[in-house]
Design a protein around this motif. Structure first.
Motif, PDB file in Angstrom:
ATOM      1  N   GLU A   1      70.403  48.588  43.586  1.00 32.93           N
ATOM      2  CA  GLU A   1      69.348  47.610  43.337  1.00 32.93           C
ATOM      3  C   GLU A   1      68.665  47.178  44.630  1.00 32.93           C
ATOM      4  OE1 GLU A   1      71.462  44.611  41.146  1.00 32.93           O
ATOM      5  OE2 GLU A   1      71.255  45.736  39.270  1.00 32.93           O
ATOM      6  N   GLY A   2      67.353  47.368  44.692  1.00 28.00           N
ATOM      7  CA  GLY A   2      66.556  46.916  45.821  1.00 28.00           C
ATOM      8  C   GLY A   2      66.646  47.755  47.084  1.00 28.00           C
ATOM      9  N   VAL A   3      67.319  48.888  47.043  1.00 31.44           N
ATOM     10  CA  VAL A   3      67.434  49.744  48.227  1.00 31.44           C
ATOM     11  C   VAL A   3      66.094  50.442  48.458  1.00 31.44           C
ATOM     12  CG1 VAL A   3      68.622  51.732  49.232  1.00 31.44           C
ATOM     13  CG2 VAL A   3      69.904  50.089  47.861  1.00 31.44           C
ATOM     14  N   SER A   4      65.669  50.489  49.719  1.00 29.28           N
ATOM     15  CA  SER A   4      64.430  51.198  50.045  1.00 29.28           C
ATOM     16  C   SER A   4      64.710  52.232  51.122  1.00 29.28           C
ATOM     17  CB  SER A   4      63.330  50.235  50.485  1.00 29.28           C
ATOM     18  OG  SER A   4      63.690  49.599  51.676  1.00 29.28           O
ATOM     19  N   PHE A   5      63.930  53.288  51.077  1.00 27.89           N
ATOM     20  CA  PHE A   5      64.110  54.423  51.968  1.00 27.89           C
ATOM     21  C   PHE A   5      62.786  54.719  52.662  1.00 27.89           C
ATOM     22  CE2 PHE A   5      66.847  54.884  48.261  1.00 27.89           C
ATOM     23  CZ  PHE A   5      68.093  55.174  48.801  1.00 27.89           C
ATOM     24  N   PRO A   6      62.609  54.332  53.929  1.00 30.12           N
ATOM     25  CA  PRO A   6      61.370  54.672  54.647  1.00 30.12           C
ATOM     26  C   PRO A   6      61.371  56.157  55.050  1.00 30.12           C
ATOM     27  CG  PRO A   6      62.729  53.119  55.915  1.00 30.12           C
ATOM     28  CD  PRO A   6      63.470  53.450  54.678  1.00 30.12           C
ATOM     29  N   ARG A   7      60.195  56.774  55.000  1.00 29.03           N
ATOM     30  CA  ARG A   7      60.065  58.199  55.344  1.00 29.03           C
ATOM     31  C   ARG A   7      60.238  58.390  56.846  1.00 29.03           C
ATOM     32  NH1 ARG A   7      57.175  62.744  53.061  1.00 29.03           N
ATOM     33  NH2 ARG A   7      56.171  61.426  51.519  1.00 29.03           N
ATOM     34  N   ILE A   8      61.033  59.428  57.203  1.00 23.67           N
ATOM     35  CA  ILE A   8      61.145  59.797  58.613  1.00 23.67           C
ATOM     36  C   ILE A   8      60.682  61.227  58.860  1.00 23.67           C
ATOM     37  CG2 ILE A   8      62.960  58.125  59.101  1.00 23.67           C
ATOM     38  CD1 ILE A   8      64.948  60.500  59.177  1.00 23.67           C
ATOM     39  N   ALA A   9      60.561  62.032  57.788  1.00 26.15           N
ATOM     40  CA  ALA A   9      60.071  63.409  57.917  1.00 26.15           C
ATOM     41  C   ALA A   9      59.402  63.812  56.613  1.00 26.15           C
ATOM     42  CB  ALA A   9      61.209  64.359  58.243  1.00 26.15           C
ATOM     43  N   ASN A  10      58.413  64.697  56.714  1.00 26.37           N
ATOM     44  CA  ASN A  10      57.695  65.104  55.506  1.00 26.37           C
ATOM     45  C   ASN A  10      57.768  66.605  55.240  1.00 26.37           C
ATOM     46  OD1 ASN A  10      56.068  65.940  57.545  1.00 26.37           O
ATOM     47  ND2 ASN A  10      54.225  64.904  56.855  1.00 26.37           N
ATOM     48  N   ASP A  11      58.923  67.196  55.555  1.00 26.94           N
ATOM     49  CA  ASP A  11      59.081  68.618  55.297  1.00 26.94           C
ATOM     50  C   ASP A  11      60.435  68.896  54.650  1.00 26.94           C
ATOM     51  OD1 ASP A  11      60.825  69.929  57.904  1.00 26.94           O
ATOM     52  OD2 ASP A  11      59.938  67.945  58.131  1.00 26.94           O
ATOM     53  N   ALA A  12      60.497  69.962  53.885  1.00 28.29           N
ATOM     54  CA  ALA A  12      61.711  70.317  53.153  1.00 28.29           C
ATOM     55  C   ALA A  12      62.831  70.758  54.093  1.00 28.29           C
ATOM     56  CB  ALA A  12      61.410  71.420  52.145  1.00 28.29           C
ATOM     57  N   ALA A  13      62.493  71.415  55.212  1.00 24.34           N
ATOM     58  CA  ALA A  13      63.523  71.896  56.138  1.00 24.34           C
ATOM     59  C   ALA A  13      64.348  70.738  56.696  1.00 24.34           C
ATOM     60  CB  ALA A  13      62.878  72.692  57.271  1.00 24.34           C
ATOM     61  N   THR A  14      63.691  69.652  57.075  1.00 25.48           N
ATOM     62  CA  THR A  14      64.408  68.484  57.591  1.00 25.48           C
ATOM     63  C   THR A  14      65.254  67.868  56.486  1.00 25.48           C
ATOM     64  OG1 THR A  14      62.645  68.050  59.179  1.00 25.48           O
ATOM     65  CG2 THR A  14      64.143  66.230  58.707  1.00 25.48           C
ATOM     66  N   ALA A  15      64.709  67.793  55.283  1.00 24.23           N
ATOM     67  CA  ALA A  15      65.459  67.236  54.153  1.00 24.23           C
ATOM     68  C   ALA A  15      66.711  68.063  53.870  1.00 24.23           C
ATOM     69  CB  ALA A  15      64.575  67.162  52.921  1.00 24.23           C
ATOM     70  N   LEU A  16      66.605  69.371  53.975  1.00 26.75           N
ATOM     71  CA  LEU A  16      67.756  70.241  53.723  1.00 26.75           C
ATOM     72  C   LEU A  16      68.831  70.119  54.798  1.00 26.75           C
ATOM     73  CD1 LEU A  16      65.967  73.410  52.344  1.00 26.75           C
ATOM     74  CD2 LEU A  16      67.655  72.003  51.133  1.00 26.75           C
ATOM     75  N   ARG A  17      68.466  69.724  56.003  1.00 25.95           N
ATOM     76  CA  ARG A  17      69.441  69.557  57.095  1.00 25.95           C
ATOM     77  C   ARG A  17      70.177  68.218  57.024  1.00 25.95           C
ATOM     78  NH1 ARG A  17      65.292  72.009  60.144  1.00 25.95           N
ATOM     79  NH2 ARG A  17      64.642  70.005  60.964  1.00 25.95           N
ATOM     80  N   ALA A  18      69.712  67.287  56.223  1.00 19.68           N
ATOM     81  CA  ALA A  18      70.325  65.954  56.146  1.00 19.68           C
ATOM     82  C   ALA A  18      71.751  66.042  55.608  1.00 19.68           C
ATOM     83  CB  ALA A  18      69.491  65.043  55.258  1.00 19.68           C
TER      84      ALA A  18
END
Length: 175
Positions: free
Chosen positions: A146-163
């Motif tokens: 509830e109420g958790v927010s996630f600010p963007r730090i990258a806008n590419d799939a490759a970075t998302a896959l490395r998380a």
């Protein structure tokens, strides 16, 4: 006097216009003239045209909240998220997401059917202050989404896959 009032009222009614809308993803939501002007001038981004693919992350004194979004099938997206609230309380889940205007609808896989309609503005994904009871199974201890927010730090799939999550496993791994 009555005729003049009626004429003035009809004149004012004729001058009213419906708000302009470009028929995009937010076609059902009227956009103010000021907002449209700001988007047209480039002062603010048009969130309906910004892909949600990327990595969203927020580090805080109690831990780290992370959300990854990658392309999926049939115009949908795949996502994984983790919200950490100290040593034990945390929430973790993954599933498929789809866009609906300025909303990102997160459908979690697993046990109960948890669906969260999050606000998406192009720069962050914000979960509502109240989520479905079915989502409680995603959390351990006293954790909640509830109420958790996630600010963007990258806008590419490759970075998302490395998380990685706090255990070192891929956050947006094979689902």
């Amino acid at each position: 006097m009555r005729r003049a009032s009626l004429t003035l009222l009809l004149f004012l009614a004729a001058c009213q216009r419906a708000p302009a809308n470009d028929g995009g993803a937010d076609a059902g939501v009227p956009m103010s003239g000021l907002e449209r002007a700001a988007i047209d001038s480039g002062a603010i981004a048009d969130a309906s045209r910004i892909s949600p693919v990327g990595l969203y992350q927020h580090s805080h004194e109690a831990g780290r909240d992370a959300l990854c979004v990658i392309p999926g099938k049939d115009g949908q997206y795949r996502f994984g998220l983790e919200a950490v609230f100290g040593e034990e309380p945390s929430c973790r889940g993954h599933g498929v997401a789809r866009r609906a205007g300025d909303k990102l609808i997160l459908s979690f896989k697993g046990g109960d059917r948890c669906i969260i309609v999050a606000q998406y503005d192009g720069d962050q994904v914000a979960l509502p202050g109240v989520v479905d009871m079915a989502c409680a199974d995603l959390c351990e201890g006293r954790g909640t989404l509830e109420g958790v927010s996630f600010p963007r730090i990258a806008n590419d799939a490759a970075t998302a896959l490395r998380a990685r999550d706090r255990g070192g496993d891929p956050l947006c791994g094979v689902q």
